[in-house]
Design a protein around this motif. Sequence first.
Motif, PDB file in Angstrom:
ATOM      1  N   SER A   2     -18.642   9.961   3.095  1.00 12.98           N
ATOM      2  CA  SER A   2     -19.221   9.192   4.182  1.00 12.98           C
ATOM      3  C   SER A   2     -18.170   8.874   5.228  1.00 12.98           C
ATOM      4  O   SER A   2     -16.996   8.713   4.921  1.00 12.98           O
ATOM      5  N   PHE A   3     -18.626   8.793   6.444  1.00 13.09           N
ATOM      6  CA  PHE A   3     -17.713   8.411   7.519  1.00 13.09           C
ATOM      7  C   PHE A   3     -17.403   6.929   7.410  1.00 13.09           C
ATOM      8  O   PHE A   3     -18.275   6.116   7.129  1.00 13.09           O
ATOM      9  N   GLY A   4     -16.140   6.573   7.626  1.00 18.04           N
ATOM     10  CA  GLY A   4     -15.748   5.185   7.622  1.00 18.04           C
ATOM     11  C   GLY A   4     -15.424   4.613   6.253  1.00 18.04           C
ATOM     12  O   GLY A   4     -14.972   3.490   6.158  1.00 18.04           O
ATOM     13  N   ARG A   5     -15.641   5.359   5.196  1.00 18.03           N
ATOM     14  CA  ARG A   5     -15.340   4.852   3.862  1.00 18.03           C
ATOM     15  C   ARG A   5     -13.934   5.259   3.465  1.00 18.03           C
ATOM     16  O   ARG A   5     -13.465   6.335   3.798  1.00 18.03           O
ATOM     17  N   ASN A   6     -13.288   4.424   2.715  1.00 19.36           N
ATOM     18  CA  ASN A   6     -11.957   4.686   2.206  1.00 19.36           C
ATOM     19  C   ASN A   6     -12.098   5.561   0.948  1.00 19.36           C
ATOM     20  O   ASN A   6     -12.601   5.097  -0.074  1.00 19.36           O
ATOM     21  N   PRO A   7     -11.645   6.826   0.988  1.00 22.46           N
ATOM     22  CA  PRO A   7     -11.835   7.714  -0.163  1.00 22.46           C
ATOM     23  C   PRO A   7     -10.838   7.475  -1.297  1.00 22.46           C
ATOM     24  O   PRO A   7     -11.041   7.940  -2.417  1.00 22.46           O
ATOM     25  N   TYR A   8      -9.775   6.742  -1.038  1.00 21.12           N
ATOM     26  CA  TYR A   8      -8.692   6.632  -2.010  1.00 21.12           C
ATOM     27  C   TYR A   8      -8.994   5.783  -3.244  1.00 21.12           C
ATOM     28  O   TYR A   8      -8.490   6.093  -4.327  1.00 21.12           O
ATOM     29  N   GLU A  13      -9.235   5.618  -9.142  1.00 15.78           N
ATOM     30  CA  GLU A  13      -9.969   5.346 -10.376  1.00 15.78           C
ATOM     31  C   GLU A  13     -10.106   6.603 -11.220  1.00 15.78           C
ATOM     32  O   GLU A  13     -10.008   6.545 -12.450  1.00 15.78           O
ATOM     33  N   ALA A  14     -10.308   7.754 -10.575  1.00 17.66           N
ATOM     34  CA  ALA A  14     -10.398   9.021 -11.310  1.00 17.66           C
ATOM     35  C   ALA A  14      -9.061   9.345 -11.974  1.00 17.66           C
ATOM     36  O   ALA A  14      -9.027   9.793 -13.136  1.00 17.66           O
ATOM     37  N   ALA A  15      -7.960   9.112 -11.283  1.00 17.32           N
ATOM     38  CA  ALA A  15      -6.640   9.363 -11.864  1.00 17.32           C
ATOM     39  C   ALA A  15      -6.370   8.415 -13.031  1.00 17.32           C
ATOM     40  O   ALA A  15      -5.791   8.826 -14.046  1.00 17.32           O
ATOM     41  N   GLU A  16      -6.811   7.167 -12.922  1.00 20.94           N
ATOM     42  CA  GLU A  16      -6.650   6.222 -14.032  1.00 20.94           C
ATOM     43  C   GLU A  16      -7.460   6.673 -15.241  1.00 20.94           C
ATOM     44  O   GLU A  16      -7.004   6.566 -16.380  1.00 20.94           O
ATOM     45  N   GLN A  17      -8.657   7.196 -15.004  1.00 17.32           N
ATOM     46  CA  GLN A  17      -9.483   7.692 -16.098  1.00 17.32           C
ATOM     47  C   GLN A  17      -8.807   8.878 -16.775  1.00 17.32           C
ATOM     48  O   GLN A  17      -8.791   8.978 -18.003  1.00 17.32           O
ATOM     49  N   SER A  26       3.687  12.331 -21.176  1.00 17.54           N
ATOM     50  CA  SER A  26       4.165  12.706 -19.840  1.00 17.54           C
ATOM     51  C   SER A  26       2.991  12.914 -18.879  1.00 17.54           C
ATOM     52  O   SER A  26       3.081  12.557 -17.705  1.00 17.54           O
ATOM     53  N   ALA A  27       1.882  13.456 -19.366  1.00 17.50           N
ATOM     54  CA  ALA A  27       0.696  13.617 -18.522  1.00 17.50           C
ATOM     55  C   ALA A  27       0.124  12.249 -18.161  1.00 17.50           C
ATOM     56  O   ALA A  27      -0.276  12.021 -17.015  1.00 17.50           O
ATOM     57  N   ARG A  28       0.102  11.341 -19.134  1.00 20.64           N
ATOM     58  CA  ARG A  28      -0.408   9.989 -18.883  1.00 20.64           C
ATOM     59  C   ARG A  28       0.423   9.313 -17.786  1.00 20.64           C
ATOM     60  O   ARG A  28      -0.128   8.737 -16.857  1.00 20.64           O
ATOM     61  N   ARG A  29       1.744   9.436 -17.887  1.00 18.02           N
ATOM     62  CA  ARG A  29       2.618   8.828 -16.881  1.00 18.02           C
ATOM     63  C   ARG A  29       2.381   9.443 -15.504  1.00 18.02           C
ATOM     64  O   ARG A  29       2.300   8.742 -14.503  1.00 18.02           O
ATOM     65  N   ARG A  30       2.247  10.763 -15.463  1.00 14.53           N
ATOM     66  CA  ARG A  30       2.016  11.451 -14.188  1.00 14.53           C
ATOM     67  C   ARG A  30       0.698  11.006 -13.554  1.00 14.53           C
ATOM     68  O   ARG A  30       0.637  10.749 -12.347  1.00 14.53           O
ATOM     69  N   PHE A  31      -0.349  10.871 -14.355  1.00 13.43           N
ATOM     70  CA  PHE A  31      -1.642  10.431 -13.821  1.00 13.43           C
ATOM     71  C   PHE A  31      -1.588   8.980 -13.341  1.00 13.43           C
ATOM     72  O   PHE A  31      -2.183   8.638 -12.324  1.00 13.43           O
ATOM     73  N   TYR A  32      -0.878   8.122 -14.075  1.00 11.89           N
ATOM     74  CA  TYR A  32      -0.745   6.735 -13.622  1.00 11.89           C
ATOM     75  C   TYR A  32       0.035   6.651 -12.318  1.00 11.89           C
ATOM     76  O   TYR A  32      -0.306   5.868 -11.430  1.00 11.89           O
ATOM     77  N   ARG A  37      -0.134   5.929  -6.363  1.00 13.72           N
ATOM     78  CA  ARG A  37      -0.005   6.475  -5.005  1.00 13.72           C
ATOM     79  C   ARG A  37      -1.351   6.410  -4.272  1.00 13.72           C
ATOM     80  O   ARG A  37      -1.402   6.069  -3.087  1.00 13.72           O
ATOM     81  N   GLN A  38      -2.431   6.720  -4.965  1.00 17.78           N
ATOM     82  CA  GLN A  38      -3.764   6.645  -4.350  1.00 17.78           C
ATOM     83  C   GLN A  38      -4.098   5.200  -3.973  1.00 17.78           C
ATOM     84  O   GLN A  38      -4.692   4.952  -2.921  1.00 17.78           O
ATOM     85  N   TRP A  39      -3.715   4.233  -4.834  1.00 20.30           N
ATOM     86  CA  TRP A  39      -3.950   2.822  -4.505  1.00 20.30           C
ATOM     87  C   TRP A  39      -3.144   2.419  -3.277  1.00 20.30           C
ATOM     88  O   TRP A  39      -3.615   1.661  -2.436  1.00 20.30           O
ATOM     89  N   ASP A  40      -1.900   2.937  -3.184  1.00 23.83           N
ATOM     90  CA  ASP A  40      -1.086   2.656  -1.991  1.00 23.83           C
ATOM     91  C   ASP A  40      -1.755   3.194  -0.727  1.00 23.83           C
ATOM     92  O   ASP A  40      -1.799   2.522   0.301  1.00 23.83           O
ATOM     93  N   LEU A  41      -2.270   4.412  -0.811  1.00 20.71           N
ATOM     94  CA  LEU A  41      -2.955   5.002   0.342  1.00 20.71           C
ATOM     95  C   LEU A  41      -4.208   4.205   0.703  1.00 20.71           C
ATOM     96  O   LEU A  41      -4.514   4.005   1.880  1.00 20.71           O
TER      97      LEU A  41
END
Length: 76
Positions: A2-8, A13-17, A26-32, A37-41
């Motif tokens: 959608s236009f105007g919505r924050n996609p991050y 949330e998908a990366a946290e899942q 190591s994969a868990r750490r990379r995803f976190y 970074r997505q939360w920062d964006l």
Amino acid sequence: MSFGRNPYPAKAEAAEQKASDAHDESARRRFYLDAARQWDLAAEKEKPGKYRTQYEENAERTRSLADGAPPEDFEN
């Protein structure tokens, strides 16, 4: 998307899942770290206020989880 919505937030949330489903430390750490970074964006896209503060707190929480903090130390 959608236009105007924050996609991050959805991406974060998908990366946290993915992190919670990861079998490898190591994969868990990379995803976190990716989630942080997505939360920062997401926070950068918001005006100062409730959502920006919430996203910044989520970024901090996921960085702590990436560093090995137990998940029960944090509230949602």
